[in-house]
Design a protein around this motif. Structure first.
Motif, short mmCIF file in Angstrom:
data_model
loop_
_atom_site.label_atom_id
_atom_site.label_comp_id
_atom_site.label_asym_id
_atom_site.label_seq_id
_atom_site.Cartn_x
_atom_site.Cartn_y
_atom_site.Cartn_z
N SER A 370 31.05 43.61 54.11
CA SER A 370 30.47 43.38 52.53
C SER A 370 31.27 43.28 51.42
O SER A 370 31.17 42.50 50.71
CB SER A 370 29.13 44.09 52.55
N GLY A 371 32.11 44.33 51.30
CA GLY A 371 32.95 44.60 50.41
C GLY A 371 33.89 43.43 49.88
O GLY A 371 33.88 42.90 48.73
N LEU A 372 34.70 43.01 50.95
CA LEU A 372 35.64 41.93 51.03
C LEU A 372 34.80 40.73 50.83
O LEU A 372 35.23 39.66 50.03
CB LEU A 372 36.58 41.83 52.26
N ARG A 373 33.70 40.43 51.29
CA ARG A 373 32.78 39.33 51.13
C ARG A 373 32.56 39.28 49.47
O ARG A 373 32.54 38.24 48.98
CB ARG A 373 31.70 39.25 52.10
N GLY A 374 32.23 40.37 49.17
CA GLY A 374 31.76 40.36 47.74
C GLY A 374 32.73 39.89 46.59
O GLY A 374 32.69 39.72 45.66
N ILE A 375 34.24 40.40 47.08
CA ILE A 375 35.31 40.08 46.34
C ILE A 375 35.28 38.44 46.15
O ILE A 375 35.78 37.99 45.34
CB ILE A 375 36.52 40.66 46.90
N GLU A 377 33.12 36.35 46.79
CA GLU A 377 31.72 35.83 45.94
C GLU A 377 32.17 35.91 44.50
O GLU A 377 31.67 34.87 43.82
CB GLU A 377 30.62 36.55 46.47
N ARG A 378 32.59 36.94 44.07
CA ARG A 378 32.77 37.33 42.50
C ARG A 378 33.60 36.22 42.10
O ARG A 378 33.74 35.59 41.20
CB ARG A 378 33.39 38.46 42.21
N ALA A 379 34.84 36.00 42.94
CA ALA A 379 35.90 35.02 42.58
C ALA A 379 35.24 33.56 42.58
O ALA A 379 35.50 32.88 41.62
CB ALA A 379 37.13 35.11 43.38
N THR A 380 34.56 33.33 43.30
CA THR A 380 33.95 31.72 43.50
C THR A 380 32.82 31.59 42.36
O THR A 380 33.10 30.51 41.74
CB THR A 380 33.16 31.62 44.87
N LEU A 381 32.34 32.75 41.88
CA LEU A 381 31.30 32.51 40.75
C LEU A 381 32.21 32.23 39.53
O LEU A 381 31.63 31.69 38.58
CB LEU A 381 30.49 33.81 40.70
N LEU A 382 33.17 32.86 39.45
CA LEU A 382 34.14 32.54 38.17
C LEU A 382 35.12 31.43 38.24
O LEU A 382 36.00 31.27 37.26
CB LEU A 382 34.97 34.02 38.00
N GLY A 383 34.89 30.44 39.41
CA GLY A 383 35.66 29.47 39.53
C GLY A 383 37.12 29.70 40.09
O GLY A 383 37.88 28.82 39.93
N GLY A 384 37.45 30.85 40.49
CA GLY A 384 38.59 31.34 41.14
C GLY A 384 38.37 31.28 42.59
O GLY A 384 37.61 30.61 43.07
N ALA A 386 39.78 33.95 46.30
CA ALA A 386 40.43 35.09 46.76
C ALA A 386 40.59 35.05 48.26
O ALA A 386 39.62 34.36 48.86
CB ALA A 386 39.16 36.36 46.28
N THR A 387 41.76 35.45 48.74
CA THR A 387 41.97 35.56 50.09
C THR A 387 42.08 36.94 50.45
O THR A 387 42.76 37.58 49.74
CB THR A 387 43.35 34.81 50.27
N GLU A 394 51.25 43.62 56.44
CA GLU A 394 50.71 44.32 55.43
C GLU A 394 49.03 43.49 55.23
O GLU A 394 48.83 42.49 55.63
CB GLU A 394 51.34 44.23 53.99
N TRP A 395 48.33 44.38 54.84
CA TRP A 395 46.85 44.03 54.34
C TRP A 395 46.91 43.39 52.95
O TRP A 395 47.46 44.30 52.05
CB TRP A 395 45.85 45.02 54.61
N GLN A 396 46.56 42.32 52.64
CA GLN A 396 46.85 41.98 51.29
C GLN A 396 45.30 41.25 50.63
O GLN A 396 44.39 40.69 51.50
CB GLN A 396 47.78 40.75 51.29
N VAL A 397 45.11 41.61 49.46
CA VAL A 397 43.86 41.17 48.76
C VAL A 397 44.41 40.28 47.55
O VAL A 397 44.97 41.02 46.72
CB VAL A 397 42.83 42.11 48.40
N HIS A 398 44.27 38.97 47.69
CA HIS A 398 44.88 38.23 46.65
C HIS A 398 43.85 37.54 45.89
O HIS A 398 43.01 36.78 46.45
CB HIS A 398 45.98 37.47 47.15
N VAL A 399 43.70 37.71 44.66
CA VAL A 399 42.88 36.79 43.67
C VAL A 399 43.28 36.16 42.57
O VAL A 399 44.27 36.66 42.00
CB VAL A 399 41.78 37.89 43.20
#
Length: 404
Positions: A370-375, A377-384, A386-387, A394-399
């Motif tokens: 749910s945490g990564l899904r939340g990331i 969702e937040r990005a989508t709401l701001l028009g951006g 996230a992958t 490596e494990w990558q979180v890119h926003v």
């Protein structure tokens, strides 16, 4: 109890009948002036019912009249807490808002005229049926010269006393049926307009979005604090070093204090007590977040380019939560491993990149959480966008978030 007798045991049956009788008040007051109530003829009864129509129709032009009628209808026509309509989750089957359009005024005018005429009929029937009952009781023992009722009566006889309950039963049946009809009419004529329904739907949507945001805030803040506390406690026990234990306890205390502040802020929003909520953290507070991760044993390297202080407040606050969840995900699933955090700002966008080595075996952990899904969702709401996921060992979180 037989089904047809149940309405007679409900208080709403009698409040609806009282609501009907109240509708005849205007007719009776005008009738005292003209034509009077001393033995009126049939034509005069019709005049009594018709002559107040222009007055009540004019009263419907006042916006507050719809509100007054809606409040009366809710309280007297519908049972339940706050006069909610059964089957209506929001309790808004009858509106209590003032008239906002000529259509609302027209519906209110129709309702007032209907209430006026139905009240006049209800008052007439009440007087006639109760008078018939008394006349039947009187004619059981002696001849009644002029009973004052329009209904035909049988010849004087003691058996008339046995017929006396019939007018009362007819009056009760009339009260039940008329009350239900008036309640149905109230839903149609005093119900919310399409504009009010749309406003209520928008308000409900805003409430759901706010609840969803609060849930994400609690998940990110409390989840991060608990993760840091668990990692720190485990590392301190494994190290068996008093100095390291002191540092670990200090980090747990600082992280716990920040989580408590977040919790208090969220509770103030939920209570709506009028107090000013504490400031939500932004990217300007990212240093404390990175220090907390370092205190947990992770080796965090950072690269920051561009003016972070110029990032708009809404974007900065959400970006802080995304970074917090990314670091929490690292500590929870990979432990104290090397982490590279890169924050880059230009004129158009903010870029967040968090990379860490995968656990032994190279399995991608945390997928679908749910945490990564939340990331995302937040990005989508701001028009951006996230992958998240494994990339090049490596494990990558890119926003990427637009600043516009």
């Amino acid at each position: 109890m037989p089904r047809f007798l149940k309405p007679l045991t409900r208080a709403v049956t009698y409040t609806r009948w009282l609501h009907l009788l109240m509708g005849s008040a205007v007719s009776l007051m005008i009738a005292f002036i003209y034509p009077g109530l001393s033995d009126p003829a049939i034509a005069e009864w019709v005049l009594i019912a018709v002559q107040p129509i222009p007055l009540v129709a004019a009263a419907a032009l006042l916006p507050s009249m719809r509100r007054a009628e809606g409040l009366q209808a809710r309280l007297m026509l519908f049972p339940g807490q706050h006069a909610r309509v059964p089957g209506d989750d929001e309790g808004r089957g009858v509106s209590v808002a003032p008239s906002a359009s000529w259509r609302d005024r027209g519906r209110t005018a129709v309702w007032l005229v209907l209430r006026l005429e139905a009240g006049a009929v209800a008052a007439f029937c009440t007087v006639q049926l109760l008078g018939t009952m008394l006349a039947l009781l009187g004619s059981a023992s002696e001849t009644t010269e002029d009973p004052g009722v329009l209904l035909p009566l049988p010849a004087p006889n003691w058996t008339n006393a046995l017929l006396a309950p019939l007018p009362v039963l007819a009056l009760l049946a009339l009260a039940v049926v008329a009350g239900r009809l008036m309640a149905s009419a109230a839903r149609r004529l005093l119900g919310p307009s399409p504009k009010e329904r749309l406003a209520a739907l928008e308000e409900r949507t805003e409430q759901l979005l706010e609840r969803n945001r609060i849930a994400r805030e609690l998940h990110d803040s409390i989840g991060h604090a608990l993760t840091v506390a668990v990692v720190q406690a485990g590392a301190a026990r494994a190290a068996a070093d008093p100095e390291f234990t002191d540092r670990a306890l200090g980090a747990i205390e600082e992280t716990g204090r920040a989580a408590l502040e977040d919790l208090e802020r969220v509770l103030r929003v939920l209570r709506e007590d009028g107090k000013t909520a504490s400031r939500r953290p932004t990217l300007a507070d990212a240093g404390q977040l990175l220090d907390s991760a370092r205190a947990s044993g992770a080796k965090v390297d950072t690269e920051m380019t561009g003016p972070l202080e110029q990032v708009p407040g809404a974007v900065s606050r959400e970006a802080y939560r995304m970074l917090q969840e990314a670091l929490t995900n690292v500590l929870r699933h990979s432990g104290p491993v090397p982490v590279l955090v890169r924050l880059a700002v230009d004129d158009a966008a903010l870029e967040i990149d968090v990379r860490n080595a995968l656990p032994t075996g190279g399995e991608a952990t945390g997928r679908g959480g749910s945490g990564l899904r939340g990331i995302r969702e937040r990005a989508t709401l701001l028009g951006g966008r996230a992958t998240t996921g494994p990339r090049e060992g490596e494990w990558q979180v890119h926003v990427e978030l637009p600043l516009g």
